[in-house]
Design a protein around this motif. Structure first.
Motif, PDB file in Angstrom:
ATOM      1  N   TYR A   1       0.854  -1.181   0.000  1.00 39.65           N
ATOM      2  CA  TYR A   1       0.000   0.000   0.000  1.00 39.65           C
ATOM      3  C   TYR A   1       0.889   1.230   0.000  1.00 39.65           C
ATOM      4  O   TYR A   1       1.779   1.370   0.848  1.00 39.65           O
ATOM      5  CB  TYR A   1      -0.899   0.014   1.234  1.00 39.65           C
ATOM      6  N   ILE A   2       0.678   2.115  -0.975  1.00 41.11           N
ATOM      7  CA  ILE A   2       1.490   3.316  -1.105  1.00 41.11           C
ATOM      8  C   ILE A   2       0.635   4.540  -0.810  1.00 41.11           C
ATOM      9  O   ILE A   2      -0.448   4.707  -1.358  1.00 41.11           O
ATOM     10  CB  ILE A   2       2.091   3.436  -2.520  1.00 41.11           C
ATOM     11  N   GLN A   3       1.143   5.384   0.071  1.00 43.69           N
ATOM     12  CA  GLN A   3       0.474   6.620   0.433  1.00 43.69           C
ATOM     13  C   GLN A   3       1.443   7.780   0.234  1.00 43.69           C
ATOM     14  O   GLN A   3       2.590   7.732   0.660  1.00 43.69           O
ATOM     15  CB  GLN A   3       0.028   6.572   1.895  1.00 43.69           C
ATOM     16  N   ASN A   4       0.969   8.811  -0.464  1.00 37.47           N
ATOM     17  CA  ASN A   4       1.774  10.005  -0.685  1.00 37.47           C
ATOM     18  C   ASN A   4       1.170  11.186   0.062  1.00 37.47           C
ATOM     19  O   ASN A   4      -0.043  11.398   0.028  1.00 37.47           O
ATOM     20  CB  ASN A   4       1.859  10.345  -2.172  1.00 37.47           C
ATOM     21  N   GLN A   5       2.025  11.944   0.723  1.00 40.81           N
ATOM     22  CA  GLN A   5       1.592  13.138   1.435  1.00 40.81           C
ATOM     23  C   GLN A   5       2.372  14.325   0.889  1.00 40.81           C
ATOM     24  O   GLN A   5       3.583  14.240   0.700  1.00 40.81           O
ATOM     25  CB  GLN A   5       1.836  12.984   2.940  1.00 40.81           C
TER      26      GLN A   5
ATOM     27  N   MET B   1      -2.472  -0.165 -10.367  1.00 46.63           N
ATOM     28  CA  MET B   1      -2.315   1.172 -10.946  1.00 46.63           C
ATOM     29  C   MET B   1      -1.415   2.058 -10.077  1.00 46.63           C
ATOM     30  O   MET B   1      -0.964   3.114 -10.510  1.00 46.63           O
ATOM     31  CB  MET B   1      -3.686   1.828 -11.092  1.00 46.63           C
ATOM     32  N   GLY B   2      -1.186   1.618  -8.830  1.00 47.97           N
ATOM     33  CA  GLY B   2      -0.350   2.393  -7.943  1.00 47.97           C
ATOM     34  C   GLY B   2      -1.030   3.659  -7.459  1.00 47.97           C
ATOM     35  O   GLY B   2      -2.256   3.796  -7.523  1.00 47.97           O
ATOM     36  N   ALA B   3      -0.231   4.609  -6.961  1.00 50.26           N
ATOM     37  CA  ALA B   3      -0.747   5.913  -6.546  1.00 50.26           C
ATOM     38  C   ALA B   3      -0.832   6.781  -7.799  1.00 50.26           C
ATOM     39  O   ALA B   3       0.169   6.984  -8.482  1.00 50.26           O
ATOM     40  CB  ALA B   3       0.170   6.552  -5.513  1.00 50.26           C
ATOM     41  N   VAL B   4      -2.013   7.287  -8.092  1.00 49.83           N
ATOM     42  CA  VAL B   4      -2.218   8.003  -9.356  1.00 49.83           C
ATOM     43  C   VAL B   4      -2.412   9.492  -9.109  1.00 49.83           C
ATOM     44  O   VAL B   4      -2.779   9.918  -8.004  1.00 49.83           O
ATOM     45  CB  VAL B   4      -3.426   7.435 -10.134  1.00 49.83           C
ATOM     46  N   GLU B   5      -2.175  10.278 -10.137  1.00 51.94           N
ATOM     47  CA  GLU B   5      -2.352  11.718 -10.043  1.00 51.94           C
ATOM     48  C   GLU B   5      -2.839  12.268 -11.377  1.00 51.94           C
ATOM     49  O   GLU B   5      -2.676  11.634 -12.432  1.00 51.94           O
ATOM     50  CB  GLU B   5      -1.054  12.398  -9.617  1.00 51.94           C
ATOM     51  N   PHE B   6      -3.431  13.459 -11.317  1.00 53.75           N
ATOM     52  CA  PHE B   6      -4.013  14.073 -12.501  1.00 53.75           C
ATOM     53  C   PHE B   6      -3.637  15.551 -12.546  1.00 53.75           C
ATOM     54  O   PHE B   6      -3.868  16.280 -11.581  1.00 53.75           O
ATOM     55  CB  PHE B   6      -5.539  13.924 -12.492  1.00 53.75           C
ATOM     56  N   LYS B   7      -3.079  15.962 -13.673  1.00 55.42           N
ATOM     57  CA  LYS B   7      -2.763  17.378 -13.869  1.00 55.42           C
ATOM     58  C   LYS B   7      -4.007  18.063 -14.428  1.00 55.42           C
ATOM     59  O   LYS B   7      -4.553  17.665 -15.459  1.00 55.42           O
ATOM     60  CB  LYS B   7      -1.582  17.538 -14.827  1.00 55.42           C
ATOM     61  N   ILE B   8      -4.450  19.100 -13.754  1.00 57.12           N
ATOM     62  CA  ILE B   8      -5.683  19.787 -14.130  1.00 57.12           C
ATOM     63  C   ILE B   8      -5.356  20.926 -15.099  1.00 57.12           C
ATOM     64  O   ILE B   8      -4.562  21.821 -14.761  1.00 57.12           O
ATOM     65  CB  ILE B   8      -6.398  20.354 -12.885  1.00 57.12           C
ATOM     66  N   PRO B   9      -5.959  20.930 -16.284  1.00 60.38           N
ATOM     67  CA  PRO B   9      -5.721  22.033 -17.229  1.00 60.38           C
ATOM     68  C   PRO B   9      -6.127  23.372 -16.599  1.00 60.38           C
ATOM     69  O   PRO B   9      -7.217  23.485 -16.042  1.00 60.38           O
ATOM     70  CB  PRO B   9      -6.613  21.677 -18.419  1.00 60.38           C
ATOM     71  N   THR B  10      -5.264  24.346 -16.692  1.00 57.26           N
ATOM     72  CA  THR B  10      -5.533  25.622 -16.028  1.00 57.26           C
ATOM     73  C   THR B  10      -6.793  26.291 -16.562  1.00 57.26           C
ATOM     74  O   THR B  10      -7.529  26.937 -15.806  1.00 57.26           O
ATOM     75  CB  THR B  10      -4.327  26.566 -16.183  1.00 57.26           C
TER      76      THR B  10
END
Length: 283
Positions: A168-172, A260-269
């Protein structure tokens, strides 16, 4: 068990976290050594020259001392305050505790560092409890890195990985305005709470596009999913990228299966520009 480790355990038990920490940090941080202690110091000459004369112990007093170390003005550093590495029975731990130095806002600096200490304390308690119960294998690893550093913003990611039957991967994340000397929270970026809905809809659209383009990608967004993603938390983990974009982050299993691991999304400005308080951080 050597005396140094006994001392460390006793100090862990007595760590006191200030009440005002929740006010300063709470909105940005979501809360959902057997053989040898390792002390790893920064490589920058200015910081190292000072730290060579200081004995740092894993305690609140040491955290307070770090904040008072004289550093070159305007040099904001992230250093390894302490590393605990231990193996016992079938369990192991390797936890690096970061510390921030160089902030003129010493209240913020001290409280962020104490927050890191408290997190490491809890990880160590999990390790010792697992070792004493001998219920099975447990591996705990924690590291950190600067994900962004611009003239205005410093974003730091601390990654915690726990492995038992599965991983389990957690990012802070924390983001600091280096000039204003304040913590940047997700809410502080926007005029009102509408950002929650707007960002959530954009993320769901990105999820659909990714799954359509790659059959190996899967997100929890359908009615058939046990806990489908509906919207972000108002205090969702985030950071500001080097190209001044908002990045929303999720822990492993939070919105997608473990592979899928810890995922992230870049939000278009352009999606959030009308909601932003200003363009200092995001543009």
């Amino acid at each position: 068990m050597n005396k140094e480790l006994d001392r460390l355990k006793n100090e862990y038990k007595n760590v006191q976290i200030p009440k005002e920490l929740d006010v300063i940090v709470g909105k940005a941080l979501k809360n959902k050594p057997k053989k040898k202690q390792l002390y790893i110091w920064p490589t920058s000459a200015a910081a190292a020259a000072v730290l060579l004369t200081v004995t740092v112990n894993f305690s609140p007093d040491a955290a307070r001392a770090i904040s008072k170390i004289p550093v070159v003005k305007e040099v904001l550093e992230v250093i390894t305050f302490n590393e605990i590495k231990e193996e016992k029975d079938h369990s192991s731990i390797d936890v690096k505790t970061p510390a921030i130095t160089g902030l003129e806002n010493k209240t913020l600096e001290e409280n962020l560092n104490k927050k890191y200490v408290e997190e490491s304390k809890k990880l160590y308690e999990k390790f010792t409890n697992s070792s004493s119960s001998q219920k099975g294998y447990l591996s705990i690893d924690s590291d950190y890195e600067k994900v962004t550093e611009t003239p205005a913003v410093l974003s730091i990611r601390r990654t915690i990985q726990r492995t038992e039957a599965s991983g389990y991967i957690q990012n802070q994340y924390i983001s600091i305005d280096k000039e204003a000397q304040v913590l940047i929270t997700l809410k502080s970026l926007f005029k009102n709470d509408e950002y929650v809905k707007v960002i959530s809809e954009n993320i769901k659209e990105q999820m659909k596009q990714q799954m359509k383009a790659d059959s190996n990608k899967l997100y929890f967004i359908t009615e058939e999913d046990m806990e489908p993603f509906t919207q972000i938390d108002p205090n969702q983990q985030f950071y500001i990228s080097g190209d001044y974009k908002l990045v929303i982050a999720f822990d492993e299993y939070e919105v997608a299966p473990g592979y899928m691991g810890a995922v992230e999304f870049k939000i278009p400005t352009e999606v959030i520009s009308d909601l932003l308080v200003g363009d200092r951080y995001i543009h």
